[in-house]
Design a protein around this motif. Structure first.
Motif, PDB file in Angstrom:
ATOM      1  N   VAL A  62       0.803  -1.226   0.000  1.00 20.06           N
ATOM      2  CA  VAL A  62       0.000   0.000   0.000  1.00 20.06           C
ATOM      3  C   VAL A  62       0.833   1.272   0.000  1.00 20.06           C
ATOM      4  O   VAL A  62       0.422   2.294  -0.553  1.00 20.06           O
ATOM      5  N   PHE A  63       2.016   1.250   0.614  1.00 21.75           N
ATOM      6  CA  PHE A  63       2.842   2.467   0.638  1.00 21.75           C
ATOM      7  C   PHE A  63       3.361   2.799  -0.757  1.00 21.75           C
ATOM      8  O   PHE A  63       3.439   3.965  -1.145  1.00 21.75           O
ATOM      9  N   VAL A  64       3.693   1.784  -1.519  1.00 23.80           N
ATOM     10  CA  VAL A  64       4.135   1.999  -2.900  1.00 23.80           C
ATOM     11  C   VAL A  64       3.019   2.633  -3.720  1.00 23.80           C
ATOM     12  O   VAL A  64       3.261   3.506  -4.558  1.00 23.80           O
ATOM     13  N   GLU A  65       1.784   2.222  -3.457  1.00 25.98           N
ATOM     14  CA  GLU A  65       0.641   2.769  -4.193  1.00 25.98           C
ATOM     15  C   GLU A  65       0.342   4.214  -3.798  1.00 25.98           C
ATOM     16  O   GLU A  65      -0.162   4.997  -4.609  1.00 25.98           O
ATOM     17  N   LEU A  66       0.641   4.562  -2.555  1.00 24.50           N
ATOM     18  CA  LEU A  66       0.374   5.917  -2.079  1.00 24.50           C
ATOM     19  C   LEU A  66       1.276   6.947  -2.749  1.00 24.50           C
ATOM     20  O   LEU A  66       0.846   8.075  -3.026  1.00 24.50           O
ATOM     21  N   GLN A  67       2.511   6.585  -3.030  1.00 24.12           N
ATOM     22  CA  GLN A  67       3.524   7.547  -3.470  1.00 24.12           C
ATOM     23  C   GLN A  67       3.183   8.314  -4.751  1.00 24.12           C
ATOM     24  O   GLN A  67       3.505   9.502  -4.846  1.00 24.12           O
ATOM     25  N   PRO A  68       2.522   7.734  -5.744  1.00 26.06           N
ATOM     26  CA  PRO A  68       2.192   8.520  -6.942  1.00 26.06           C
ATOM     27  C   PRO A  68       0.969   9.424  -6.768  1.00 26.06           C
ATOM     28  O   PRO A  68       0.641  10.188  -7.676  1.00 26.06           O
ATOM     29  N   THR A  69       0.289   9.343  -5.627  1.00 21.34           N
ATOM     30  CA  THR A  69      -0.971  10.080  -5.465  1.00 21.34           C
ATOM     31  C   THR A  69      -0.738  11.481  -4.928  1.00 21.34           C
ATOM     32  O   THR A  69       0.326  11.807  -4.398  1.00 21.34           O
ATOM     33  N   ILE A  70      -1.781  12.316  -5.011  1.00 28.43           N
ATOM     34  CA  ILE A  70      -1.692  13.701  -4.555  1.00 28.43           C
ATOM     35  C   ILE A  70      -1.599  13.800  -3.036  1.00 28.43           C
ATOM     36  O   ILE A  70      -1.161  14.822  -2.501  1.00 28.43           O
ATOM     37  N   HIS A  71      -1.978  12.742  -2.335  1.00 25.51           N
ATOM     38  CA  HIS A  71      -1.846  12.763  -0.876  1.00 25.51           C
ATOM     39  C   HIS A  71      -0.385  12.638  -0.451  1.00 25.51           C
ATOM     40  O   HIS A  71      -0.055  12.962   0.697  1.00 25.51           O
ATOM     41  N   TYR A  72       0.480  12.162  -1.340  1.00 25.94           N
ATOM     42  CA  TYR A  72       1.894  11.975  -1.013  1.00 25.94           C
ATOM     43  C   TYR A  72       2.746  13.123  -1.561  1.00 25.94           C
ATOM     44  O   TYR A  72       3.602  13.659  -0.874  1.00 25.94           O
ATOM     45  N   THR A  73       2.501  13.499  -2.816  1.00 30.34           N
ATOM     46  CA  THR A  73       3.255  14.581  -3.453  1.00 30.34           C
ATOM     47  C   THR A  73       2.284  15.524  -4.149  1.00 30.34           C
ATOM     48  O   THR A  73       1.458  15.084  -4.951  1.00 30.34           O
TER      49      THR A  73
END
Length: 210
Positions: A62-73
């Motif tokens: 799940v952390f890998v999936e979070l990274q491309p999203t606007i919640h991460y960057t």
């Protein structure tokens, strides 16, 4: 002088009730402060992105999936970390969530999702538990950052503004009702018939088709 020393020594060897209660009270207070400080320190250490991604099950899925999203960057530079979305900020609710999450320790010990294949098999069940939790608390964690009162729908797309006016502002639905998959990939809905009510699957599918 000798009499004073004898009285002092006698008090040390056989303290009075008043001295005993005083020592017990002060000792209990000091131990309480130490325990409370240690407890809160441990609580905050387990409430960080570093801790959450310390096990490969979360880091590699799940952390890998979070990274491309606007919640991460994003352009503002404000990142939503794991506990921002999955742990309530208010202390009482936070403790309740931590107690609930303690069951996940058993999953780690017994390797419930220790491979990618196992994770994908359990993905829908895990997602449904989290969706149900957010439905029950009216998307509390979402509202820690996103306030309906300060939301300027005039700067949103027509579709988003209409949805928020119809569902969010009226309380008919909550954030997670429409925003499943906002930070992580959605599970395979083909499994849903085995694990969810048909109407719930139809509702989620409707959101995805919009």
């Amino acid at each position: 002088m000798l009499g004073f020393l004898r009285r002092t020594w006698g008090a040390v060897r056989r303290p009075s009730v008043h001295y005993s209660l005083g020592f017990l009270t002060m000792g209990g207070f000091v131990m309480g402060v130490v325990f409370w400080g240690g407890f809160n320190t441990a609580l905050e250490l387990t409430n960080t992105e570093t801790f959450c991604t310390g096990c490969h099950e979360m880091r590699d899925n799940v952390f890998v999936e979070l990274q491309p999203t606007i919640h991460y960057t994003n352009r503002s530079g404000v990142r939503a970390t794991c506990p921002d979305c999955h742990v309530p900020h208010e202390w009482t609710n936070k403790i309740a969530r931590k107690m609930q999450a303690s069951k996940e320790v058993w999953g780690k010990i017994f390797g419930t999702i220790n491979t990618r294949e196992k994770f994908l098999e359990k993905r829908l069940e895990l997602a449904q538990h989290e969706w149900a939790r957010l439905e029950a608390n009216d998307s509390l964690e979402c509202r820690n950052c996103h306030s309906a009162e300060s939301m300027d729908i005039t700067r949103q797309s027509t579709r988003a503004a209409e949805a928020h006016e119809r569902f969010l502002f009226t309380g008919e639905k909550t954030c997670i009702s429409c925003h499943k998959g906002i930070a992580h990939q959605l599970p395979d809905l083909g499994q849903a018939s085995l694990m969810a009510a048909p109407e719930a699957v139809a509702e989620l599918s409707g959101y995805l088709d919009q």
